[in-house]
Design a protein around this motif. Structure first.
Motif, PDB file in Angstrom:
ATOM      1  N   ALA A   1       0.825  -1.206   0.000  1.00 50.83           N
ATOM      2  CA  ALA A   1       0.000   0.000   0.000  1.00 50.83           C
ATOM      3  C   ALA A   1       0.864   1.263   0.000  1.00 50.83           C
ATOM      4  O   ALA A   1       0.559   2.237  -0.707  1.00 50.83           O
ATOM      5  CB  ALA A   1      -0.924  -0.014   1.213  1.00 50.83           C
TER       6      ALA A   1
ATOM      7  N   LEU B   1       0.105   3.186  -3.117  1.00 48.25           N
ATOM      8  CA  LEU B   1      -0.885   4.183  -2.703  1.00 48.25           C
ATOM      9  C   LEU B   1      -0.280   5.057  -1.614  1.00 48.25           C
ATOM     10  O   LEU B   1      -0.739   5.056  -0.463  1.00 48.25           O
ATOM     11  CB  LEU B   1      -2.162   3.497  -2.190  1.00 48.25           C
ATOM     12  CG  LEU B   1      -2.950   2.659  -3.203  1.00 48.25           C
ATOM     13  CD1 LEU B   1      -4.031   1.863  -2.487  1.00 48.25           C
ATOM     14  CD2 LEU B   1      -3.570   3.568  -4.271  1.00 48.25           C
TER      15      LEU B   1
ATOM     16  N   SER C   1      -0.429   8.075  -0.799  1.00 46.25           N
ATOM     17  CA  SER C   1      -1.238   9.123  -0.176  1.00 46.25           C
ATOM     18  C   SER C   1      -2.504   8.561   0.476  1.00 46.25           C
ATOM     19  O   SER C   1      -3.486   9.289   0.638  1.00 46.25           O
ATOM     20  CB  SER C   1      -1.623  10.179  -1.218  1.00 46.25           C
ATOM     21  OG  SER C   1      -2.362   9.588  -2.282  1.00 46.25           O
ATOM     22  N   MET C   2      -2.485   7.298   0.861  1.00 46.98           N
ATOM     23  CA  MET C   2      -3.686   6.677   1.423  1.00 46.98           C
ATOM     24  C   MET C   2      -4.054   7.308   2.765  1.00 46.98           C
ATOM     25  O   MET C   2      -3.201   7.820   3.503  1.00 46.98           O
ATOM     26  CB  MET C   2      -3.458   5.169   1.604  1.00 46.98           C
ATOM     27  CG  MET C   2      -2.343   4.798   2.533  1.00 46.98           C
ATOM     28  SD  MET C   2      -2.120   3.011   2.630  1.00 46.98           S
ATOM     29  CE  MET C   2      -0.495   2.925   3.399  1.00 46.98           C
ATOM     30  N   SER C   3      -5.326   7.233   3.086  1.00 48.71           N
ATOM     31  CA  SER C   3      -5.849   7.804   4.325  1.00 48.71           C
ATOM     32  C   SER C   3      -5.675   6.827   5.481  1.00 48.71           C
ATOM     33  O   SER C   3      -5.256   5.681   5.295  1.00 48.71           O
ATOM     34  CB  SER C   3      -7.332   8.123   4.165  1.00 48.71           C
ATOM     35  OG  SER C   3      -8.076   6.919   3.982  1.00 48.71           O
TER      36      SER C   3
ATOM     37  N   HIS D   1      -7.777   3.747   4.917  1.00 52.28           N
ATOM     38  CA  HIS D   1      -7.151   2.796   3.993  1.00 52.28           C
ATOM     39  C   HIS D   1      -6.033   2.032   4.686  1.00 52.28           C
ATOM     40  O   HIS D   1      -5.875   0.817   4.474  1.00 52.28           O
ATOM     41  CB  HIS D   1      -6.612   3.535   2.769  1.00 52.28           C
ATOM     42  CG  HIS D   1      -7.684   4.081   1.884  1.00 52.28           C
ATOM     43  ND1 HIS D   1      -7.587   5.288   1.239  1.00 52.28           N
ATOM     44  CD2 HIS D   1      -8.905   3.598   1.565  1.00 52.28           C
ATOM     45  CE1 HIS D   1      -8.683   5.514   0.540  1.00 52.28           C
ATOM     46  NE2 HIS D   1      -9.498   4.501   0.728  1.00 52.28           N
ATOM     47  N   MET D   2      -5.240   2.732   5.480  1.00 55.24           N
ATOM     48  CA  MET D   2      -4.165   2.079   6.216  1.00 55.24           C
ATOM     49  C   MET D   2      -4.716   0.957   7.099  1.00 55.24           C
ATOM     50  O   MET D   2      -4.188  -0.166   7.122  1.00 55.24           O
ATOM     51  CB  MET D   2      -3.433   3.099   7.080  1.00 55.24           C
ATOM     52  CG  MET D   2      -2.402   2.506   8.027  1.00 55.24           C
ATOM     53  SD  MET D   2      -0.934   1.960   7.155  1.00 55.24           S
ATOM     54  CE  MET D   2      -0.220   3.550   6.741  1.00 55.24           C
TER      55      MET D   2
END
Length: 334
Positions: A107, A111, A113-115, A118-119
């Motif tokens: 991730a 990704l 810039s995941m929130s 999402h983490m």
């Protein structure tokens, strides 16, 4: 009666132990902080006071994070040991933590810039992936679910996930970012993620507590459980769900912390006996206090430099793991 007395004692002493360990954790660090400073920050917080700011934005989230993660990992270990009747079961040995770290690595690479949501989701997916592969392989091997074989399979899969994660992190040049999850640096805990994760952690803890009686029955053996009319498949499914939730949240918060889920359930059994309806909640209390105190100890082992918390837990966990293999690793618990 003695077991009930011990359980009652643990619950009576737990508020004192939790508060004292949190205060000790908040005091620990390079900046001297007194108990008066802590009480002042709690009772009359002054944002212009640097000491108050350190307490509320750094020390307190770290202490609460260690307490929460210790409780989650200890209860996860107790659930796994009760479900599998395996003294060697724990999230760090069964590939659950390494699976979460692996998916988080992917991730972070793809990704970046995941929130926070999402983490958390990716960590939960990785936990499920790790436990699914370990138990899937074990079920295909003759006597694969025996304690030693299951531990070996879990260690192999965990090492594979960890190695691939490290290789990917190096190739894509995110090693420095991923070092947080590899070394379990509690002092770098994300306060926003901690606050966000607390409701989910509460769900995992509640599910574990609701499963406690069923795990006590399941730990008596498959035949006894079936004879008592227990729906074993349903109990195991929800147990794995609880373990995945609690371990995934722990890894997302502070990275991989080993051996808490192995040591604490055994210590709890020693103190109160073998009933999982008591072991699971007591393990949560003891695990939270244990990891909080271990984190405080990690600050002073090589002061003024911090020792990764994983080294502290490994110093206790590795000898204990070898002891269990020698004394109780040959067969499932009777």
């Amino acid at each position: 009666m003695q077991g009930r007395m011990s359980i009652r004692t643990i619950f009576l002493l737990s508020p004192v132990a939790v508060i004292l360990s949190l205060f000790l954790s908040i005091r620990s660090g390079s900046t001297p902080i007194s108990y008066g400073d802590i009480m002042g920050a709690f009772l009359s917080y002054d944002p212009e006071n640097m000491t108050h700011t350190i307490i509320m934005t750094s020390r307190l989230p770290r202490a609460i994070g260690a307490m929460v993660v210790g409780a989650l990992l200890a209860m996860s270990g107790a659930l796994m040991q009760g479900m599998t009747r395996n003294y060697l079961a724990s999230p760090s040995i069964m590939g659950v933590s390494d699976g979460a770290g692996f998916v988080i690595t992917l991730a972070v690479i793809f990704l970046p810039s995941m929130s926070s949501l999402h983490m958390m989701v990716f960590s939960l997916i990785g936990s499920a992936l790790g436990v699914g592969i370990v138990f899937g392989i074990a079920s295909l091997i003759r006597n694969g679910l025996s304690p030693v074989k299951l531990a070996i399979i879990g260690t192999i899969i965990g090492t594979f996930f960890s190695s691939v994660s490290a290789a990917l992190a190096t190739y894509f040049q995110v090693s420095q970012t991923m070092s947080f999850w590899y070394n379990a640096r509690i002092h770098q805990i994300n306060t926003d993620l901690l606050v966000f994760s607390l409701p989910f952690a509460g769900i995992g803890l509640l599910l574990a507590l609701l499963l406690a009686n069923s795990i006590s029955i399941l730990s008596l053996g498959e035949e006894t459980s079936a004879g008592l009319g227990q729906r074993k498949g349903m109990v195991k499914m929800f147990t794995i769900l609880s373990v995945v939730m609690m371990t995934g949240i722990s890894v997302a918060l502070v990275g991989k912390v080993g051996f808490v889920g192995l040591i604490i359930p055994h210590l709890t059994r020693f103190l109160i006996g073998g009933q999982y309806r008591s072991i699971i909640p007591c393990a949560g209390i003891i695990g939270g206090v244990f990891l909080t105190l271990s984190d405080s100890l990690s600050i002073y082992i090589n002061y003024p430099y911090e020792t990764p918390i994983g080294i502290v837990t490994a110093m206790l966990g590795v000898p204990f793991f070898l002891y269990l293999i020698k004394t109780k690793g040959g067969a499932a618990r009777a």
